[in-house]
Design an enzyme around this catalytic site. Structure first.
Site, mmCIF file in Angstrom:
data_model
loop_
_atom_site.group_PDB
_atom_site.id
_atom_site.type_symbol
_atom_site.label_atom_id
_atom_site.label_comp_id
_atom_site.label_asym_id
_atom_site.label_seq_id
_atom_site.Cartn_x
_atom_site.Cartn_y
_atom_site.Cartn_z
ATOM 1 N N ARG A 99 0.868 -1.192 0.000
ATOM 2 C CA ARG A 99 0.000 0.000 0.000
ATOM 3 C C ARG A 99 0.891 1.224 0.000
ATOM 4 O O ARG A 99 1.665 1.435 0.932
ATOM 5 C CB ARG A 99 -0.944 0.013 1.205
ATOM 6 C CG ARG A 99 -1.691 1.339 1.334
ATOM 7 C CD ARG A 99 -2.769 1.346 2.393
ATOM 8 N NE ARG A 99 -3.968 0.675 1.946
ATOM 9 C CZ ARG A 99 -5.166 0.821 2.506
ATOM 10 N NH1 ARG A 99 -5.317 1.617 3.534
ATOM 11 N NH2 ARG A 99 -6.217 0.163 2.048
ATOM 12 N N HIS A 126 -7.661 1.007 -6.233
ATOM 13 C CA HIS A 126 -7.903 0.173 -5.047
ATOM 14 C C HIS A 126 -8.658 -1.091 -5.499
ATOM 15 O O HIS A 126 -9.830 -1.283 -5.171
ATOM 16 C CB HIS A 126 -8.693 0.967 -4.009
ATOM 17 C CG HIS A 126 -8.687 0.366 -2.638
ATOM 18 N ND1 HIS A 126 -7.926 -0.750 -2.300
ATOM 19 C CD2 HIS A 126 -9.357 0.706 -1.501
ATOM 20 C CE1 HIS A 126 -8.126 -1.049 -1.029
ATOM 21 N NE2 HIS A 126 -8.985 -0.197 -0.523
ATOM 22 N N GLN A 129 -10.666 -3.567 -3.088
ATOM 23 C CA GLN A 129 -11.964 -3.072 -2.634
ATOM 24 C C GLN A 129 -13.079 -3.473 -3.602
ATOM 25 O O GLN A 129 -14.181 -3.843 -3.186
ATOM 26 C CB GLN A 129 -11.888 -1.534 -2.525
ATOM 27 C CG GLN A 129 -13.152 -0.895 -2.025
ATOM 28 C CD GLN A 129 -13.420 -1.196 -0.554
ATOM 29 O OE1 GLN A 129 -12.545 -1.032 0.281
ATOM 30 N NE2 GLN A 129 -14.626 -1.651 -0.243
ATOM 31 N N ASP A 215 -17.056 8.089 -1.226
ATOM 32 C CA ASP A 215 -15.774 7.851 -0.552
ATOM 33 C C ASP A 215 -15.387 9.165 0.129
ATOM 34 O O ASP A 215 -15.990 10.205 -0.122
ATOM 35 C CB ASP A 215 -14.732 7.425 -1.618
ATOM 36 C CG ASP A 215 -13.399 7.011 -1.030
ATOM 37 O OD1 ASP A 215 -13.307 6.856 0.204
ATOM 38 O OD2 ASP A 215 -12.434 6.842 -1.805
ATOM 39 N N CYS A 254 -16.424 2.438 0.929
ATOM 40 C CA CYS A 254 -15.307 1.538 1.248
ATOM 41 C C CYS A 254 -14.877 1.648 2.710
ATOM 42 O O CYS A 254 -14.263 0.738 3.243
ATOM 43 C CB CYS A 254 -14.135 1.815 0.315
ATOM 44 S SG CYS A 254 -13.472 3.481 0.490
ATOM 45 N N ARG A 282 -14.617 -8.047 2.544
ATOM 46 C CA ARG A 282 -13.186 -7.856 2.281
ATOM 47 C C ARG A 282 -12.426 -9.129 2.661
ATOM 48 O O ARG A 282 -11.464 -9.513 1.998
ATOM 49 C CB ARG A 282 -12.621 -6.684 3.100
ATOM 50 C CG ARG A 282 -13.216 -5.323 2.840
ATOM 51 C CD ARG A 282 -12.829 -4.729 1.508
ATOM 52 N NE ARG A 282 -11.415 -4.574 1.281
ATOM 53 C CZ ARG A 282 -10.664 -3.527 1.667
ATOM 54 N NH1 ARG A 282 -11.229 -2.521 2.297
ATOM 55 N NH2 ARG A 282 -9.367 -3.470 1.400
HETATM 56 N N1 NVA Z 1 -9.920 7.213 -1.265
HETATM 57 C C1 NVA Z 1 -9.585 6.730 0.047
HETATM 58 C C2 NVA Z 1 -9.834 5.265 0.141
HETATM 59 C C3 NVA Z 1 -9.579 4.668 1.500
HETATM 60 C C4 NVA Z 1 -9.762 3.191 1.533
HETATM 61 C C5 NVA Z 1 -8.139 7.054 0.354
HETATM 62 O O1 NVA Z 1 -7.297 6.874 -0.530
HETATM 63 O O2 NVA Z 1 -7.843 7.503 1.467
HETATM 64 N N1 CP Z 2 -11.416 0.452 2.591
HETATM 65 C C1 CP Z 2 -10.165 0.267 3.018
HETATM 66 O O1 CP Z 2 -9.256 -0.059 2.239
HETATM 67 O O2 CP Z 2 -10.006 0.414 4.350
HETATM 68 P P1 CP Z 2 -8.611 0.555 5.120
HETATM 69 O O3 CP Z 2 -7.978 1.834 4.656
HETATM 70 O O4 CP Z 2 -8.992 0.570 6.556
HETATM 71 O O5 CP Z 2 -7.756 -0.634 4.768
#
Ligand code: NVA
Ligand code: CP
Length: 297
Positions: A99, A126, A129, A215, A254, A282
């Protein structure tokens, strides 16, 4: 090697198989195990709750194990390169989740890695997800190909992966974002254009929608911008907006959610909110991705 980098890197057959296996894992819990013990390493350059826990629990329940590296407790924080780290980890573990921010780096490490790489989120995508989200919709609708899905809010990583999913299905995706926050032209160009429509007004995008997705307005690692945030005020998913959708429409997010910003309590806690099922899925979605990458189906 089977990397899980993005939805558009999978064939439709592979995508459908991963989803099918996810449903199987949920229904026949415990019946699927790794033939031999495998170890997953997870590198987090950004925070995570669901991705981290679902992969860890999922891998352990498959009879595997997990090691986690973050910036603070590994040499990554002292400047050792991610590339060198990946080369070393490949000597210890069977699969790696990453990540981070830059999509280019994700592809770079996939080129030099000796083991499969899973995209655990970048600024652009992502895909993990989306596997859970599609499973969640398939639990509610007989045929998701007939759906009208509306994306309201920021057109970044999760939205981009939804756009890529359009190429594997026949649903329609209406996207409404504040000016300057629409998905990139490149992402849109690579999708089935007849199925993706852009709207300035959220109220237009959700007309007759079966599903509304949103989101956070402030994604991880993206510079805070008060001016930009102001533009999102009209993009809140509230009961009024949901009234414009089809009668039995559902809500997805998400998570983590910022209640009162992109979604109201009424909607996220309402009877048509699927966010907790989505989060639960998930676990099975990630087990399925792990088993696919490790060539167990
Ligand atoms: N768009 C959000 C998704 C979190 C799972 C982010 O990148 O923070
Ligand atoms: N939706 C998601 O990826 O959650 P986290 O950031 O908690 O892993």
């Amino acid at each position: 090697m089977r990397h899980f980098l993005n939805i558009n890197k999978l064939s439709t057959k592979e995508m459908l198989l991963i989803i099918k296996q996810g449903h199987f894992l949920k229904k026949n819990y415990g019946k699927k195990f790794l033939e031999e013990k495998k170890i997953l390493a997870m590198i987090f350059e950004k925070p995570s709750t669901r991705t981290r826990v679902a992969f860890e629990v999922g891998m352990k329940k498959l009879n595997g194990d997990v090691v986690i590296l973050d910036q603070h407790e590994s040499q990554l924080g002292r400047g050792e390169s991610l590339q060198d780290t990946i080369k070393v980890l490949g000597r210890y573990v069977d699969i790696i989740l990453y990540r981070g921010s830059d999509e280019k780096i994700l592809y770079e490490i996939s080129e030099l890695s000796d083991v499969p790489i899973i995209n655990g989120l970048t600024n652009n995508s992502h895909p993990c997800q989306i596997v859970a989200d599609i499973m969640t919709l398939e639990e509610k609708f007989k045929d998701i190909n007939k759906l009208k899905i509306s994306w309201i809010g920021d057109g970044n990583n999760v939205c981009n992966s939804w756009i890529e999913a359009v190429n594997h299905y026949d649903f329609k995706l209406n996207i409404s974002c504040p000016e300057g926050c629409f998905p990139s032209k490149k992402t849109l160009k690579e999708s089935k254009s007849s199925h993706v429509n852009l709207f300035d007004k959220p109220s237009e995008a959700v007309k007759n929608a079966d599903v509304v997705i949103t989101d956070t307005w402030e994604s991880m690692g993206i510079k805070k911008d008060k001016q930009k945030l102001k533009k999102f005020e009209k993009f809140r998913v509230d009961s009024e907006l949901m009234l414009r959708t089809n009668k039995n429409s559902f809500f997805l997010h998400c998570l983590p959610a910022h209640r009162g910003c992109e979604v109201t309590d009424e909607v996220i806690d309402g009877k048509n909110s699927l966010v907790w099922d989505e989060a639960e899925n998930r676990l099975y979605a990630h087990q399925s991705i792990l088993l696919w990458c490790l060539e167990n189906f």
